[in-house]
Design an enzyme around this catalytic site. Sequence first.
Site, PDB file in Angstrom:
ATOM      1  N   HIS A  34       1.069  -1.342   0.082  1.00 57.76           N
ATOM      2  CA  HIS A  34       0.069   0.299  -0.191  1.00 57.76           C
ATOM      3  C   HIS A  34       1.031   1.245  -0.101  1.00 57.76           C
ATOM      4  CE1 HIS A  34      -3.234  -2.339   2.138  1.00 57.76           C
ATOM      5  NE2 HIS A  34      -2.264  -3.040   2.472  1.00 57.76           N
ATOM      6  N   TYR A  35       0.594   2.234  -0.202  1.00 62.96           N
ATOM      7  CA  TYR A  35       0.869   3.692   0.041  1.00 62.96           C
ATOM      8  C   TYR A  35      -0.107   4.130   1.119  1.00 62.96           C
ATOM      9  CZ  TYR A  35      -1.910   6.648  -3.303  1.00 62.96           C
ATOM     10  OH  TYR A  35      -2.837   7.030  -4.310  1.00 62.96           O
ATOM     11  N   THR A  36       0.609   5.277   2.207  1.00 59.85           N
ATOM     12  CA  THR A  36      -0.200   5.734   3.135  1.00 59.85           C
ATOM     13  C   THR A  36      -1.353   6.752   2.585  1.00 59.85           C
ATOM     14  OG1 THR A  36       1.163   7.539   3.451  1.00 59.85           O
ATOM     15  CG2 THR A  36       1.707   5.520   4.806  1.00 59.85           C
ATOM     16  N   GLU A  99       2.586  -0.721   4.751  1.00 55.54           N
ATOM     17  CA  GLU A  99       2.285   0.705   4.199  1.00 55.54           C
ATOM     18  C   GLU A  99       3.508   1.119   3.894  1.00 55.54           C
ATOM     19  OE1 GLU A  99      -0.533   2.424   3.918  1.00 55.54           O
ATOM     20  OE2 GLU A  99      -2.090   1.173   4.756  1.00 55.54           O
ATOM     21  N   HIS A 141      -2.521  -2.808  -3.491  1.00 53.78           N
ATOM     22  CA  HIS A 141      -3.780  -2.715  -2.835  1.00 53.78           C
ATOM     23  C   HIS A 141      -4.796  -2.196  -4.052  1.00 53.78           C
ATOM     24  CE1 HIS A 141      -6.228  -0.388   0.410  1.00 53.78           C
ATOM     25  NE2 HIS A 141      -6.950  -1.453  -0.089  1.00 53.78           N
ATOM     26  N   ASP A 151      -3.303   2.593  -4.767  1.00 51.22           N
ATOM     27  CA  ASP A 151      -1.927   2.416  -4.267  1.00 51.22           C
ATOM     28  C   ASP A 151      -1.294   0.813  -4.471  1.00 51.22           C
ATOM     29  OD1 ASP A 151      -4.213   1.869  -2.228  1.00 51.22           O
ATOM     30  OD2 ASP A 151      -2.708   1.390  -0.835  1.00 51.22           O
TER      31      ASP A 151
END
Length: 255
Positions: A34-36, A99, A141, A151
């Site tokens: 994921h990215y945040t 993340e 994700h 993401d």
Amino acid sequence: MTAAPDSPLATLWCPAANREPRRDGRVPDMLVLHYTGMESSDAALDWLTREESKVSCHYLVDEDGRIAQMVRESERAWHAGQSLWAGETDLNSCSLGIEIHNPGHEFGYRDFPEAQMRSVEALCLDILRRHPIRAERVVAHSDIAPGRKRDPGEKFDWARLAQAGVGLWVQPAPLGEDQGLGPGDEGQEVLKLQQDLAGLGYGVELTSTYGTGLEKVVEAFQRHFRQARIDGRADTSTRDTLSRLLTAMQATPVA
């Protein structure tokens, strides 16, 4: 509970409130990146550990490459949300989530720094040494929630990870001038596209019709595997890249 992280690469143990036993005795056999999507990694760490957030993740990697663990690998974190991959819907029970701090598309999406990518690569390899995760089950994700999530996005260096032994990857087929298949198209070519995407793991209905749902899945595929152009149209480059991936996946031995 001991405060020692599962990974020796993690320098911070910051337990999340939202964690629970994995259902049906599942062990991790999937890795979701994921990215945040937040403006700072400190804010992301705070949010991911709060009960009211209703989310959590196993690890967070900041832009300087520092790694924090929030949920034990043996436990179920709340990172996948409503999602689907290879016919499974409770992906939180079978996956680990990482993340990676980046503001994301809402707050100025930017390249992932070298120090961060180096740590992501090392952490993924460390996880794969402990868990039998097949290459096609290292996903974005956006792969498991097309249209809902973007993401870690088209700037993420999946090729680098694959060269290190993390995830499934082939050299994308070059772009052409053809429009390919798109919304409104119907027939056997569309059905074959749907079958191939489902064969890789995407949640696709086999309808022979190119609707909005299929367009979102194609966008997700392109965001991961053919990043040069993300338009939701299944041109020759997209379909050739998908075919190459299926061949590579079938050639990968089962652990």
